[in-house]
Design a protein around this motif. Structure first.
Motif, PDB file in Angstrom:
ATOM      1  N   ALA A   1     -23.974  14.905  -9.383  1.00  0.00           N
ATOM      2  CA  ALA A   1     -23.620  14.892 -10.803  1.00  0.00           C
ATOM      3  C   ALA A   1     -23.623  13.471 -11.347  1.00  0.00           C
ATOM      4  CB  ALA A   1     -22.251  15.531 -10.987  1.00  0.00           C
ATOM      5  N   TYR A   2     -22.932  12.558 -10.626  1.00  0.00           N
ATOM      6  CA  TYR A   2     -22.793  11.233 -11.204  1.00  0.00           C
ATOM      7  C   TYR A   2     -23.985  10.328 -10.936  1.00  0.00           C
ATOM      8  CZ  TYR A   2     -18.693  12.342 -13.585  1.00  0.00           C
ATOM      9  OH  TYR A   2     -17.857  12.905 -14.499  1.00  0.00           O
ATOM     10  N   LEU A   3     -24.790  10.662  -9.904  1.00  0.00           N
ATOM     11  CA  LEU A   3     -26.015   9.876  -9.740  1.00  0.00           C
ATOM     12  C   LEU A   3     -27.024  10.227 -10.822  1.00  0.00           C
ATOM     13  CD1 LEU A   3     -26.537   9.660  -5.902  1.00  0.00           C
ATOM     14  CD2 LEU A   3     -25.786   7.901  -7.472  1.00  0.00           C
ATOM     15  N   VAL A   4     -27.021  11.502 -11.260  1.00  0.00           N
ATOM     16  CA  VAL A   4     -27.895  11.843 -12.382  1.00  0.00           C
ATOM     17  C   VAL A   4     -27.484  11.034 -13.610  1.00  0.00           C
ATOM     18  CG1 VAL A   4     -28.547  13.652 -14.001  1.00  0.00           C
ATOM     19  CG2 VAL A   4     -28.450  14.156 -11.582  1.00  0.00           C
ATOM     20  N   TRP A   5     -26.169  10.944 -13.810  1.00  0.00           N
ATOM     21  CA  TRP A   5     -25.674  10.146 -14.933  1.00  0.00           C
ATOM     22  C   TRP A   5     -26.113   8.687 -14.765  1.00  0.00           C
ATOM     23  CZ3 TRP A   5     -22.200   6.036 -14.810  1.00  0.00           C
ATOM     24  CH2 TRP A   5     -21.761   5.585 -16.055  1.00  0.00           C
TER      25      TRP A   5
END
Lengths: 182, 328
Positions: B24-28
């Motif tokens: 989730a946060y690597l996509v961000w």
């Protein structure tokens, strides 16, 4: 689990033995179902998928038998290389879904079922009659020990296997060469 | 036995959580990084710095209807995303995050990670074939030929490190590099003067193995719509993405363990999990930086790079290291 203990009654499901048995049954089911799919699937890619499930089941069996090195080699070679090569060959060679064709061999139909039945019966009888001795653990089964054994005591087997692979490579080259001149 | 099983189950649950959070946060981070590099805003509306974007995207993906195209191979189509995710999760089980934070340390850790990583190519194959879409099939053929050809130099380079340490145990490999950055495998030593080259080879291969630009031929959107996951919507697509980012984390972790000393501190101070996390996130930042800086190569350039440059170089490196280890 004490291996020399004769199991007289089924252990409860939530004891250590029961869980071990359950895991073993799941692994066996996965291996068998994978094998059946590999044999019976109409579409070749599904057959490869079944083969993969079967190989993973066998790898899990090796792991279950406390031999993680062989299990991981099984995964790396059979799942990671053999299955992918087969799938790749299917994609390059047969873009259309190829149906079963060609005449059925003499072993299809009732004769085949009888043969399979006899073999199954024989294996079951053999498995039930054999005494399975509990062998002592030879070594820890680490990579180092396996390597030493392979290059000393079993070096002949090791070299013979590499000759088999060499023949396979030469065969592939010959086939590819013949295709090129056409 | 049962304690080990429980250990592994707990570890797998934690690994799924870790992978999902990372995805989730690597996509961000990827989108913010891309925006920064390409001088545009990126997701910055929901929450501070757009930090609420990933959970909202997750809710959106999970509530969407699952669409299966007519004529698709239903079973393979449904299985492929799971198959993309599951091996990545299994690999987390054996990665040592610090001296004590490891679910199940195996003496064949390197082998286990490569064994499970090799299953990823099958997921791509099944996805492409199951979709019955010519772009997807093309993309999966590309992705698999790429994965196969980059696995070879990656394995050979890993073997070089394994030979130097004399162990496939990830913990032992890390401990062998303890005590300051000059002990790390990335720096040349008497036995292995070409270690920086090994590191670069390994890094290039891990970029290619995770299908990242400039090697993202499997999802070249200018030619192949979206590559092998063209037909996937909702959480099928989500699972592919989670698998991809989990693989990136594993690639970075493996690079850290093999070359950058794992949880070891560069100056011998407070070794621990924070150093490990710092190193892997720095590597991931480099991944993102490279992805948005370089243009995509062609498939021929890609395969030539592997077969004509990387494999001979890594083989030479292996032979040299083996010879030097024998001599000294």
């Amino acid at each position: 689990m004490n291996p020399s203990m004769a199991i007289t009654e089924a252990p409860g499901l939530f004891t250590a033995d029961g869980l071990t048995g359950l895991i073993f049954l799941i692994i066996m089911a996965a291996t068998l179902i994978g094998g059946i799919i590999a044999c019976c699937a109409e579409r070749l890619v599904r057959a490869v998928a079944g083969l993969m499930v079967c190989f993973v089941g066998v790898a899990a069996l090796y792991y279950f038998l406390n031999s993680p090195f062989v299990a991981m080699m099984q995964m790396l070679i059979y799942v990671g290389a053999v299955c992918i090569t087969i799938a790749f060959a299917i994609m390059l060679a047969a873009p259309e879904e190829s149906k079963k064709n060609g005449p059925a061999g003499p072993l299809s139909g009732p004769l085949g079922f009888i043969t399979a039945g006899i073999i199954t019966f024989g294996l079951i009888v053999m498995a039930l009659r054999t005494q399975f001795p509990i062998l002592p653990k030879v070594n820890k089964g680490t990579t180092k020990e396996i390597g030493i054994q392979l290059l000393t005591q079993y070096s002949m087997v090791f070299e013979l296997i590499s000759i088999v692979l060499l023949i396979a490579i030469i065969g592939a080259l010959v086939l590819a060469r013949a295709g090129r001149s056409k | 036995m049962s304690l080990t099983v429980l250990n592994v189950i707990v570890a797998v649950v934690i690994a799924i959580g870790f992978a999902a959070l990372n995805a989730a946060y690597l996509v961000w981070a990827e989108r913010r990084g891309a925006a920064r590099i390409q001088r545009r805003p990126g997701p910055n509306i929901n929450g501070p710095f757009g930090l609420l974007q990933p959970p909202l995207d997750g809710i959106k993906l999970m509530t969407k209807q699952i669409m299966i195209p007519g004529g698709a191979d239903k079973i393979l189509f449904m299985v492929a995303p799971v198959l993309a995710m599951a091996p990545a999760i299994m690999s987390f089980v054996t990665i040592p995050f610090s001296e004590n934070i490891v679910a199940h340390n195996m003496d064949i850790g390197v082998l286990m990670i490569f064994a499970f990583a090799s299953m990823g190519a099958l997921a791509v194959l099944f996805a492409g074939w199951g979709s019955r879409n010519k772009y997807a099939v093309m993309a999966s053929v590309r992705a698999v030929s790429q994965n196969i050809s980059y696995e070879i130099p990656m394995l050979i380079t890993a073997i070089t490190v394994v030979m130097i340490t004399g162990s496939m145990d990830l913990k032992t490999i890390t401990s062998a590099q303890a005590g300051g950055f000059w002990h790390w495998n990335i720096f040349p030593s008497l036995h292995s003067p070409l270690m920086p080259l090994s590191f670069i080879l390994f890094f290039i291969c891990s970029l290619a193995e995770t299908n990242r630009a400039p090697f993202d031929l499997g999802e070249a959107e200018s030619e192949l719509v979206a590559g092998f996951h063209t037909e996937y919507g909702s959480m099928g697509f989500g699972l592919f993405f989670m698998g991809e980012y989990a693989n990136i984390v594993i690639g970075a972790s493996l690079t850290t363990i093999l070359f950058l000393g794992g949880w070891d501190c560069p100056f011998g101070l407070f070794p621990g999990v924070w150093w490990f996390l710092l190193k892997i996130y720095l590597l991931i930042a480099t991944f993102i930086w490279i992805r948005w800086t370089f243009p995509r190569t062609t498939i021929y350039g890609l395969l030539n790079l592997s077969w004509k440059i990387l494999i001979p170089l890594s083989l030479f490196n292996l032979l040299l290291t083996a010879g030097l280890l024998k001599v000294f």
